[in-house]
Structure formats: C-alpha cells, structure tokens
Enzyme design. Structure first.
Site, PDB file in Angstrom:
ATOM      1  N   ASP A  24       0.791  -1.243   0.000  1.00 50.01           N
ATOM      2  CA  ASP A  24       0.000   0.000   0.000  1.00 50.01           C
ATOM      3  C   ASP A  24       0.824   1.295   0.000  1.00 50.01           C
ATOM      4  OD1 ASP A  24      -1.889  -1.963   0.266  1.00 50.01           O
ATOM      5  OD2 ASP A  24      -2.754  -1.223   2.125  1.00 50.01           O
ATOM      6  N   GLU A  72      -4.579  -0.748  -1.325  1.00 50.83           N
ATOM      7  CA  GLU A  72      -5.893  -0.793  -0.680  1.00 50.83           C
ATOM      8  C   GLU A  72      -6.838   0.114  -1.465  1.00 50.83           C
ATOM      9  OE1 GLU A  72      -6.056   0.315   3.473  1.00 50.83           O
ATOM     10  OE2 GLU A  72      -8.245   0.314   3.476  1.00 50.83           O
ATOM     11  N   LYS A 129      -6.668  -4.766  -3.018  1.00 49.06           N
ATOM     12  CA  LYS A 129      -7.324  -5.377  -1.853  1.00 49.06           C
ATOM     13  C   LYS A 129      -8.331  -4.404  -1.255  1.00 49.06           C
ATOM     14  CE  LYS A 129      -3.536  -4.259   1.419  1.00 49.06           C
ATOM     15  NZ  LYS A 129      -4.289  -3.425   2.300  1.00 49.06           N
ATOM     16  N   VAL A 157       3.155   0.471   4.182  1.00 49.13           N
ATOM     17  CA  VAL A 157       2.449   1.283   5.175  1.00 49.13           C
ATOM     18  C   VAL A 157       1.015   0.791   5.327  1.00 49.13           C
ATOM     19  CG1 VAL A 157       3.883   3.304   4.745  1.00 49.13           C
ATOM     20  CG2 VAL A 157       1.789   3.018   3.419  1.00 49.13           C
ATOM     21  N   CYS A 162      -2.175  -2.023   7.799  1.00 49.87           N
ATOM     22  CA  CYS A 162      -2.154  -3.004   6.693  1.00 49.87           C
ATOM     23  C   CYS A 162      -0.936  -3.919   6.722  1.00 49.87           C
ATOM     24  CB  CYS A 162      -2.274  -2.279   5.370  1.00 49.87           C
ATOM     25  SG  CYS A 162      -3.932  -1.582   5.172  1.00 49.87           S
ATOM     26  N   GLN A 202       7.959 -13.206  21.724  1.00 47.51           N
ATOM     27  CA  GLN A 202       7.554 -14.602  21.940  1.00 47.51           C
ATOM     28  C   GLN A 202       8.161 -15.537  20.891  1.00 47.51           C
ATOM     29  OE1 GLN A 202       3.397 -15.082  23.418  1.00 47.51           O
ATOM     30  NE2 GLN A 202       3.089 -13.053  22.539  1.00 47.51           N
TER      31      GLN A 202
HETATM   32  N1  TIU Z   1      -2.715   0.602   4.166  1.00 46.84           N
HETATM   33  C1  TIU Z   1      -3.154   0.892   5.390  1.00 46.84           C
HETATM   34  O1  TIU Z   1      -2.430   0.763   6.371  1.00 46.84           O
HETATM   35  N2  TIU Z   1      -4.437   1.421   5.516  1.00 46.84           N
HETATM   36  C2  TIU Z   1      -4.829   2.242   6.529  1.00 46.84           C
HETATM   37  O2  TIU Z   1      -5.998   2.630   6.584  1.00 46.84           O
HETATM   38  N3  TIU Z   1      -3.879   2.627   7.427  1.00 46.84           N
HETATM   39  C3  TIU Z   1      -4.036   3.491   8.466  1.00 46.84           C
HETATM   40  O3  TIU Z   1      -3.098   3.609   9.263  1.00 46.84           O
HETATM   41  N4  TIU Z   1      -5.146   4.178   8.582  1.00 46.84           N
END
Ligand code: TIU
Length: 227
Positions: A24, A72, A129, A157, A162, A202
C-alpha cells in the site's frame, strides 16, 4: 540458504521461495489530501520509509527475486466497500468522495495508485485489496502459491494497520515474514515501535524484524534467472 541478521533470531531463506511484498505505498496514504489525511494524520511521517524501500526494491529487481505490490482500495461503484468501513470515523470526506487526488481509495484514481518512486514495472503483480489484510478477498495466495513462495520480505504502510494485518494473515497461512523496520512506517511513532515488537516477541510469534541495511547485502548476492 541465505541468512539475514534479524530479531528474534536470524532469518534464513532460499531465493527461489522468497518474495518482496510492498504494502500500500499509495499516494492516498503518503501524501496530503488522501485517505490518511482524511483520517486526521500527518502523512509526512510515512515518507521516511520511501527511500529505504526503494533501495530494497531496486536490489530485489536486480537479484531477480519475485516482487508483489498491493494497493488498498475499492471498485468505482463501491460495491466492495462494507458499510461499516465507509462510515467508520464519521469523516467529513471519506472513501469514494472526491479529494485533491481524485476519489479517495477508489481504483483508477490518482491518489489510489502507487507513488512514482516505487512504481511497479511489468512482471510485478499489483494486488488490489478491499481490506487491510493483503490476503482478504484477493488472489495473493494463489499468486504466491503458483511460484512456490513460502517466505515474504515485507515493506509498506502503515505498520500497525495493513502491514501487521497482512503479516498476521500470512503467518496463519504458513508463510515466514521478515519485516524491515525502516521500510515500514506509521502515523504514530509509538505504534511503529509496538507493532514491530509484537511481531518479533515470543520467539517471533508473527515473524522476524530486520532492516534494509541488514537485508541489502544478502539480496545483492542473489542472481536468479528470469523464469
Ligand atoms: N494501508 C493501510 O495501512 N491502511 C490504513 O488505513 N492505514 C491506516 O493507518 N489508517
């Protein structure tokens, strides 16, 4: 067998069965005016993952290891957008609404696409996705299975949303995940820290954590032939 220094212990892999998965890295998350900003975040915090991820991506391209990108987002008719996701946060501008980079998190819009620095090239599948996890309602599992991929090097990110959701999904599907700490980023420094700690705690309950500096010399040793 190649070895990457990592926590909680070294990550070992065969080049043929590893994929670099970049989650993403879209304008909607890393630039102002997209979904990340609509949620009230300072998007500039994500930019620090771009350069290290670019170095890993370029090394992976030279090595011939398999590369997959995710995004996303939703269909333009929003038929794959759960009402719960749409209304969450009671945002003034939300998914599907028009922002400065086009309709927010909608496929085909400028903001939805991957940033220029990390733009996919032919041969690198882009998995669209609708959820936070990269396996939910996508063909990522089939794409990886077709290549006998069993281990993932993960960038992208945001770390605690995600990236972590995808790593947890991958873990339950039998993949080993190596997350590169400087190639993932969060809008919240404390979440970055804790998300990475949760992965490697862990005995590596969800995976391994390393860095671009540690993985690059290993990737640079790989010379796979194109399939
Ligand atoms: N790609 C992803 O992490 N989508 C989010 O909505 N991340 C947020 O931190 N909001």
């Amino acid at each position: 067998m190649l070895v990457v220094p990592a926590e909680p212990y070294e990550f070992t892999f065969e080049p043929e069965s590893v994929a670099l998965v970049i989650i993403d890295m879209q304008r909607d998350f890393v630039y102002p005016g997209g979904f990340g900003a609509a949620l009230g975040n300072d998007t500039s915090l994500l930019l620090k993952a771009v350069e290290p991820t670019k170095r890993v991506l370029e090394a992976a391209r030279k090595s011939g290891i398999y590369i997959v990108h995710t995004r996303e987002g939703h269909r333009s008719d929003l038929a794959d957008l759960w009402p719960a996701k749409r209304v969450r946060g009671k945002l003034k501008t939300t998914i599907g609404d028009v922002g400065p980079m086009g309709r927010i998190l909608v496929r085909g819009e400028h903001g939805h696409d991957i940033i220029d620095e990390l733009k996919p090239i032919p041969g690198e599948p882009v998995v669209d996705k609708p959820g936070k996890g990269a396996f939910y309602a996508t063909d990522l599992g089939e794409i990886l299975r077709a290549r006998n991929i069993r281990q993932l090097i993960v960038c992208g990110v945001t770390t605690e949303v995600c990236v972590t959701t995808s790593v947890r999904e991958a873990n339950d599907r039998g993949y080993d995940c190596l997350v590169l700490e400087d190639c993932v980023a969060s809008y919240f420094p404390e979440f970055q820290d804790y998300a990475l700690r949760m992965i490697k705690a862990q005995g590596g309950i969800f995976g391994w954590v390393s860095s671009s500096a540690k993985v690059l010399p290993v990737i640079e040793k790989i010379h796979l032939k194109a399939p």
